[in-house]
Enzyme design. Structure first.
Site, PDB file in Angstrom:
ATOM      1  N   LYS A  48      -2.101  10.014 -55.353  1.00 43.29           N
ATOM      2  CA  LYS A  48      -2.486  10.775 -54.165  1.00 43.29           C
ATOM      3  C   LYS A  48      -1.799  10.256 -52.901  1.00 43.29           C
ATOM      4  CE  LYS A  48      -6.705   8.137 -53.248  1.00 43.29           C
ATOM      5  NZ  LYS A  48      -6.165   7.456 -52.065  1.00 43.29           N
ATOM      6  N   THR A  49      -1.579   8.929 -52.815  1.00 40.11           N
ATOM      7  CA  THR A  49      -0.900   8.391 -51.631  1.00 40.11           C
ATOM      8  C   THR A  49       0.524   8.921 -51.552  1.00 40.11           C
ATOM      9  OG1 THR A  49      -2.233   6.374 -51.787  1.00 40.11           O
ATOM     10  CG2 THR A  49      -0.280   6.275 -50.396  1.00 40.11           C
ATOM     11  N   ASP A 108      -6.992  11.755 -46.264  1.00 38.62           N
ATOM     12  CA  ASP A 108      -7.092  11.058 -47.552  1.00 38.62           C
ATOM     13  C   ASP A 108      -8.570  10.792 -47.856  1.00 38.62           C
ATOM     14  OD1 ASP A 108      -6.329   9.682 -49.822  1.00 38.62           O
ATOM     15  OD2 ASP A 108      -5.930   7.806 -48.764  1.00 38.62           O
ATOM     16  N   GLU A 109      -8.900  10.730 -49.138  1.00 43.13           N
ATOM     17  CA  GLU A 109     -10.271  10.403 -49.575  1.00 43.13           C
ATOM     18  C   GLU A 109     -11.300  11.340 -48.924  1.00 43.13           C
ATOM     19  OE1 GLU A 109     -10.478   8.473 -51.956  1.00 43.13           O
ATOM     20  OE2 GLU A 109      -9.168   6.735 -51.809  1.00 43.13           O
ATOM     21  N   GLN A 125     -14.909  10.625 -57.571  1.00 42.52           N
ATOM     22  CA  GLN A 125     -14.957   9.288 -56.993  1.00 42.52           C
ATOM     23  C   GLN A 125     -15.774   9.257 -55.696  1.00 42.52           C
ATOM     24  OE1 GLN A 125     -11.279   6.755 -57.424  1.00 42.52           O
ATOM     25  NE2 GLN A 125     -10.317   8.717 -57.891  1.00 42.52           N
ATOM     26  N   ARG A 171     -10.243   1.635 -62.749  1.00 40.00           N
ATOM     27  CA  ARG A 171      -9.499   0.550 -62.070  1.00 40.00           C
ATOM     28  C   ARG A 171      -8.668  -0.233 -63.083  1.00 40.00           C
ATOM     29  NH1 ARG A 171      -9.177   2.991 -58.142  1.00 40.00           N
ATOM     30  NH2 ARG A 171     -10.203   4.549 -59.421  1.00 40.00           N
TER      31      ARG A 171
END
Length: 657
Positions: free
Chosen positions: A33-34, A226-227, A257, A607
């Site tokens: 996503k970044t 973002d997020e 998330q 993770r």
């Protein structure tokens, strides 16, 4: 740029190249996503000739913002493009400072002071305690922490004190409302804002001053968030106020998330994006680049049991990978012994300690793991423990700097006035406070008028006069010394550095070294931010979050809660305490948050890059010295048996091969 776009998969490519209108990018864990945000910024600037000045990118941690900015700089081959890539809080702080310094009338009306100090949670609690004391609220049920949590939640929902109605049941309602009103009043008198004010005051500024709103709408023609699943009500309103003009809003996030409802995040912001923007393009990023297929299978099978989510399925071209190991210990000591033994085995196989992490649901669970790691001399770091800038000695030095920058900051003044000891006790401070309230002046002005206050010893008055003289001296020296010189001289002349040398105990030596490290960090800050002001530095420190302090290259095992693990990745992950009551937390059923607990486990599983260990204990000890029998987490049964190196049999039985 054309060559760089070849690095993108088809869905990433699509998200980057759309240059008009609203976009929702549902980015699964580890799906890059970044990269979407950074490449999209670079594409808009280099290929669509969008002025970098007209782009705003918002994320949630300074660490993420810094990483994003460095990537954009490399892509554009420009080390300082005029793009705002910031957290929500730093974005709003910049807007508020610019508006207040420009003399916007609305700022004065809604209580946005010039050169405001940003209060962190410790500062807020100290101020709340003063307010509760002033209101003579004696109820044991209304602790400062509880009152602060109610106020913070009100601000997250943009509820002003006069409209606040907590509905707790009398007399609590009126007490909390009165505390909220007085707390806000004291913030204004102290030239201070708290974290939630940064967002809520910006929203209020935009809603009341259409000219300022129009200015920022015109500037930020392209907005990237973002997020997005972590946004609260205030952040949601702010984002849409800014985006309403050009509607070029690209939000990136993953509803699977969304794990921060306890601090105000609303999953519906991402789930209902199409209601706000019916013409939005929806893009799903489902290819995972991080984890093995085995780990992804476990994660996907857990989270798909949630009802409220956007349908998507992670997949990967990575290797199948090792099976997941599950270990059920007899008790928490056995669990810690198992994890420690496995870490030693990995270390013998040349697995770097920095590649390994231990996750748990609640902070107290770290204790037993720390004991075993210390016993076996395994270096470790607890992420989210006491932060460097929250240590008493650091807060004290920063308190001096904050008073130099803002003498109205009564919280910082009361912190430092008797550090080191100046014969100014609590009784004296209370007398000065009473005088201050009677005269309707600031605490600092009361100090300057100390001769008018009765029943204070002459020796103490002299100490206060000398303290005020020192503060006045350094206020005038601000413009003559750079920030590092100012901090060093102040630390010396205040006597605080010298006071840390008296006892020469290990604790005092450690504190002294911490202060020295702070001064070194200020020196480094000055080197890289030559035009930065004292306020710039203090704001930078204030807006740092837990995860900003974590460094991936340390040769230490990382210990952290599942919440703190979000956004990180490790080759080897241990998720511990997989028991009903821990994961999911025992309160989640009555509070309707079981789905969020499932998402929390999903975050933990994703993770892991190479190897995942899951552990639990058949018994756990309570603080009263009794042992309780546990049941396995119901989420364990949602993971397919074929991904385990062992097979889970029942809630109460051990696993068998």
């Amino acid at each position: 740029m054309t060559r760089l776009l070849e690095d993108l998969n088809p869905e990433q490519f699509k998200a980057v190249k759309i240059d008009k209108g609203p976009i929702l990018v549902l980015a699964g864990a580890g799906s890059g996503k970044t990269r979407i945000i950074t490449y999209r910024i670079a594409y808009l600037v280099s290929e669509r000739n969008i002025n970098a000045h007209n782009i705003l990118a918002v994320t949630f941690t300074n660490k993420a913002a810094d990483e994003m900015k460095s990537r954009v700089c490399r892509l554009l081959n420009d080390m300082d493009p005029p793009i705002w890539i910031k957290t929500y809080h730093s974005t709003c702080s910049k807007i508020l400072r610019d508006a207040s310094l420009c003399g916007a009338e609305t700022c004065a009306r809604i209580g946005i002071p010039q050169n405001f100090t940003i209060y962190d949670e410790q500062d807020q609690l100290l101020l709340i305690k003063d307010c509760i004391k002033e209101l003579d609220i004696n109820s044991k049920s209304l602790t400062p922490n509880f009152v602060l949590s109610m106020i913070n939640r009100a601000k997250e929902y943009l509820i002003l004190p006069e409209a606040y109605n907590p509905n707790l049941g009398l007399p609590f309602d009126e007490y909390v409302k009165a505390a909220y009103k007085l707390y806000n009043k004291r913030l204004t008198e102290n030239n201070a804002l708290d974290f939630d004010d940064l967002i809520s005051k910006t929203v209020e500024l935009f809603q009341r001053d259409k000219e300022i709103l129009a200015h920022y709408r015109n500037r930020f023609k392209y907005i990237l968030v973002d997020e997005y699943q972590d946004t609260n009500r205030a952040q949601y309103v702010l984002t849409n106020l800014l985006a309403e003009g050009h509607r070029n809003l690209c939000v990136v996030g993953d509803d699977d998330q969304s794990i921060y409802s306890w601090r105000g995040a609303e999953i519906k912001n991402i789930l209902e994006f199409e209601k706000d923007y019916p013409d939005a393009v929806i893009i799903k990023l489902e290819q995972n680049y991080r984890s093995t297929k085995t780990i992804l299978k476990a994660a996907s099978n857990v989270v798909r049991n949630n009802r409220y989510r956007k349908q998507k399925t992670l997949w990967s071209d990575n290797e199948i990978g090792e099976r997941i190991e599950y270990f059920k210990a007899n008790d928490d000591s056995g669990e810690a012994a198992y994890v420690t033994r496995k870490i030693l085995e990995y270390n013998l196989k040349d697995r770097a300690l920095g590649d390994i992490a231990i996750f748990y649901r609640l902070n107290y669970q770290s204790r037993i793991f720390e004991e075993y790691l210390v016993q076996h001399r395994i270096p470790y770091e607890v992420v989210g423990a006491l932060k460097f800038y929250e240590r008493a000695e650091i807060k004290n030095i920063l308190g001096y700097l904050r008073v130099i920058g803002n003498p109205k900051d009564s919280v910082s003044l009361k912190r430092i006035i008797n550090l080191p000891a100046r014969n100014i006790g609590q009784e004296t401070i209370e007398k000065i406070t009473q005088f201050q309230l009677f005269k309707c002046i600031s605490f600092y002005e009361a100090l300057k008028g100390i001769d008018e206050i009765e029943r204070i010893k002459q020796r103490t008055k002299q100490s206060i006069k000398e303290f005020v003289e020192m503060i006045e001296k350094y206020i005038s020296l601000r413009s003559k010394l750079n920030l590092h010189e100012l901090a060093v001289e102040l630390a010396k002349e205040s006597g605080y550095l010298e006071s840390l040398e008296i006892k020469q105990t290990e604790e005092e030596i450690s504190r002294r070294k911490n202060v020295e490290q702070l001064l070194i960090s200020i020196r480094d800050y000055v080197k890289t931010n030559k035009d930065a002001t004292l306020e710039d530095y203090l704001e930078c420190v204030s807006l740092k979050s837990d995860i900003d302090y974590w460094q991936a290259d340390k040769e230490k095992v990382s210990l952290m809660t599942l919440h703190n693990a979000k956004g990180l990745e490790f080759n080897v992950v241990f998720i511990t305490g997989l028991e009903d009551g821990l994961i999911p937390h025992y309160k989640s059923r009555e509070e309707g948050r079981v789905e969020e607990e499932r998402r929390l486990l999903y975050v933990g599983i994703t993770r892991a890059k190479k190897k995942l260990h899951l552990t639990s204990a058949a018994q756990r000890e309570t603080y009263r010295g009794m042992s309780i029998t546990t049941r396995n987490s119901p989420f364990l049964s949602e993971i397919p048996g074929e991904v385990f190196a062992t097979t889970l049999v029942t809630d109460s039985e051990e696993v068998s091969s």
